[in-house]
Motif scaffolding. Structure first.
Motif, PDB file in Angstrom:
ATOM      1  N   VAL A  12       0.941  -1.157   0.116  1.00 49.97           N
ATOM      2  CA  VAL A  12       0.071   0.048   0.049  1.00 49.97           C
ATOM      3  C   VAL A  12       0.907   1.260  -0.046  1.00 49.97           C
ATOM      4  N   VAL A  13       0.470   2.196  -0.807  1.00 47.35           N
ATOM      5  CA  VAL A  13       0.908   3.446  -0.804  1.00 47.35           C
ATOM      6  C   VAL A  13       0.547   4.535  -0.150  1.00 47.35           C
ATOM      7  N   VAL A  14       1.042   5.082   0.791  1.00 47.79           N
ATOM      8  CA  VAL A  14       0.205   6.067   1.519  1.00 47.79           C
ATOM      9  C   VAL A  14       0.952   7.337   1.327  1.00 47.79           C
ATOM     10  N   ASP A  15       0.064   8.353   0.857  1.00 43.13           N
ATOM     11  CA  ASP A  15       0.694   9.667   0.414  1.00 43.13           C
ATOM     12  C   ASP A  15      -0.225  10.681   1.501  1.00 43.13           C
ATOM     13  N   ASN A  16       0.486  11.705   1.416  1.00 46.65           N
ATOM     14  CA  ASN A  16      -0.052  12.896   2.281  1.00 46.65           C
ATOM     15  C   ASN A  16       0.385  12.798   3.763  1.00 46.65           C
ATOM     16  N   LEU A  17       1.660  12.087   3.900  1.00 44.53           N
ATOM     17  CA  LEU A  17       2.166  12.087   5.211  1.00 44.53           C
ATOM     18  C   LEU A  17       2.811  13.421   5.639  1.00 44.53           C
ATOM     19  N   PRO A  18       3.176  13.678   6.828  1.00 43.10           N
ATOM     20  CA  PRO A  18       3.900  14.820   7.198  1.00 43.10           C
ATOM     21  C   PRO A  18       5.473  14.522   6.582  1.00 43.10           C
TER      22      PRO A  18
END
Length: 124
Positions: A12-18
């Protein structure tokens, strides 16, 4: 020995992280592992959060590998839209979907138009 499924469909690619510096990298990593380990089995070496060499900050996304494609799909569904804080809401995709999108041609090609053929009975 259990064979590990290592295909793109487990990631899974998780975007919009700090985007954090190295001093907060470990804390953010632990928070993300805790969130995603509640959804499915995250491999010990199945977490990668890239760091920009110039700024020494994370790039704002991470790759998380699950034990099975089904767990990855569930994680994508449950974590997509998750609010980490007021400025960061997760956007999740399967790595396979990202790969499929990157294979899309740059030039649009009109679909082939077929001649209309009238049929008297649609069920025949």
């Amino acid at each position: 020995q259990i064979q590990r499924d290592t295909g793109f469909s487990c990631v899974v690619v998780v975007d919009n992280l700090p985007q954090v510096g190295m001093e907060k990298y470990e804390k953010l990593s632990k928070v993300l592992r805790k969130i995603f380990s509640q959804i499915g089995d995250v491999h010990d070496d199945g977490f990668y959060m890239p760091v920009d060499e110039a700024s020494k900050k994370t790039k704002g996304f991470a790759f998380i590998e699950f034990a099975t494609p089904d767990q990855a799909k569930i994680a994508r569904q449950q974590a997509d839209g998750y609010k980490l804080d007021k400025n960061h809401t997760f956007k999740c995709n399967l790595l396979k979907e990202v790969e499929d999108l990157s294979a899309t041609p740059d030039q649009y090609k009109d679909p082939e138009v077929k001649d209309f053929v009238r049929k008297d009975n649609l069920y025949s």
